[in-house]
Write an enzyme that holds these catalytic residues in place. Structure first.
Site, PDB file in Angstrom:
ATOM      1  N   LYS A   1      14.762  40.687  19.802  1.00  0.00           N
ATOM      2  CA  LYS A   1      14.624  39.229  19.644  1.00  0.00           C
ATOM      3  C   LYS A   1      14.703  38.757  18.193  1.00  0.00           C
ATOM      4  O   LYS A   1      15.189  37.659  17.925  1.00  0.00           O
ATOM      5  CB  LYS A   1      13.298  38.752  20.260  1.00  0.00           C
ATOM      6  CG  LYS A   1      13.325  38.685  21.782  1.00  0.00           C
ATOM      7  CD  LYS A   1      11.993  38.166  22.295  1.00  0.00           C
ATOM      8  CE  LYS A   1      12.093  37.701  23.714  1.00  0.00           C
ATOM      9  NZ  LYS A   1      10.865  37.050  24.175  1.00  0.00           N
TER      10      LYS A   1
ATOM     11  N   ASP B   1      11.506  30.344  25.531  1.00  0.00           N
ATOM     12  CA  ASP B   1      10.171  30.685  26.065  1.00  0.00           C
ATOM     13  C   ASP B   1       9.198  29.511  25.974  1.00  0.00           C
ATOM     14  O   ASP B   1       8.520  29.167  26.947  1.00  0.00           O
ATOM     15  CB  ASP B   1       9.581  31.884  25.309  1.00  0.00           C
ATOM     16  CG  ASP B   1      10.191  33.205  25.752  1.00  0.00           C
ATOM     17  OD1 ASP B   1      10.666  33.288  26.893  1.00  0.00           O
ATOM     18  OD2 ASP B   1      10.183  34.151  24.941  1.00  0.00           O
TER      19      ASP B   1
END
Ligand code: NAP
Length: 288
Positions: free
Chosen positions: A70, A106
């Site tokens: 990420k 997210d």
């Protein structure tokens, strides 16, 4: 049916075989009549650059990223959205005419689950337990979406000072009041729980070998506090059981999981994901 025009999306992570994303996106492509497939690729930091080049080479729609990629992916991209830049992590890459743009869905996914509960973070005070990747995404998004104040509780270990400095910078960039407190500071925690609107459990306390545990003393839960546990397996953690007993509105992490995927799907295809049908599917999977 796969054709000569079928487009490709996927996830780059390691390990990757447990991911629910292929099931989620392939079902959504089929339901929406989109000629695309989504595959899971075992990619770690050693082969990440080559994999990212593959997004351009194969004219992929884009990819999702998970551990350990990420943050490592950022130098390989052409641009970042505001939230991805502030979070310092990307979970979705979109191929926009061969320019690779990184997003972090997210926090946005979490906010949609908040909206689904009939709430908004605008002008609200949030209390977040834990300060890892999920907490960062939620705190940054809350600050960008007009949250009034965020208080974060984190263990006072060797990462405390750097986490505090990180959130100080987010506060300065967003004009949201953000403070990090010691998880052991019960007096401050009690005070903050009384004045907060939303409580988020962003620790893993409540799952795996911590299944019987709860991240906060139940005496601090009150009717006006809406509780979100990011854990979705088990579906009802000890915290959510105590929330229910105390008359608090509450939700598990399935909404965040579903909507972070739905937003990636929208970014790749320009179409809405049929979330009702997908929810039923991941609901069942998450119990296994
Ligand atoms: P992470 O980066 O490892 O962060 C975990 C955080 O929990 C850290 O701040 C850690 O504290 C804290 N913590 C762990 N044990 C603790 C304890 N005993 N007491 C106090 N704090 C403790 O993990 P993450 O990726 O942010 O994930 C956090 C949770 O969210 C997990 O349960 C995960 O399953 C869930 N999650 C859900 C979704 C969803 O879509 N629903 C998405 C992502 C994550 P230190 O900083 O002191 O180490």
């Amino acid at each position: 049916m796969i054709s000569g025009k079928t487009k490709l999306a996927g996830i780059f992570a390691s390990p990757v075989t447990h991911s629910l994303s292929p099931k989620m996106h392939n079902t959504a492509f089929a339901k929406c009549g989109i000629d695309a497939v989504y595959l899971a690729f075992d990619v770690d930091q050693k082969n990440l650059l080559k994999a990212v080049e593959g997004i351009r080479t194969f004219h992929m729609l884009g990819v999702n990223l998970s551990m350990p990629n990420k943050t490592a992916v950022i130098p390989y991209l052409d641009g970042l959205s505001k939230e991805a830049e502030l979070i310092g992590a990307v979970n979705t890459v979109v191929n926009q005419d061969n320019r690779l743009i990184g997003y972090n869905t997210d926090g946005m996914g979490f906010m949609r689950s908040v909206e689904e509960a009939g709430l908004t973070v605008k002008n609200k005070k949030l209390m977040v337990l834990g300060a890892g990747g999920a907490a960062k995404a939620i705190v940054v998004q809350a600050a960008l979406d007009g949250g009034r104040e965020v208080v974060i509780y984190k263990r006072k270990n060797d990462t405390f000072a750097s986490v505090q400095a990180y959130f100080k910078n987010v506060a300065e960039q967003t004009n949201c009041s953000i403070h990090v407190y010691d998880y052991e500071d019960e007096v401050q925690m009690r005070k903050d729980s009384q004045s907060s609107d939303i409580l988020v459990n962003a620790t893993d306390i409540g799952m795996g070998n911590k299944k019987e545990l709860t991240p906060i003393d139940k005496a601090m839960l009150h009717e006006k506090l809406v509780i979100f546990d990011l854990i979705y397996s088990p579906q009802e953690t000890q915290l959510l059981k105590e929330a229910r007993a105390n008359g608090c509105e509450s939700q598990n992490g399935l909404g965040m999981l579903l909507y972070q995927g739905a937003i990636a799907f929208e970014l790749w295809t320009g179409q809405e994901m049929p979330v009702c049908e997908i929810r039923g599917m991941i609901d069942g999977s998450s119990t296994h």
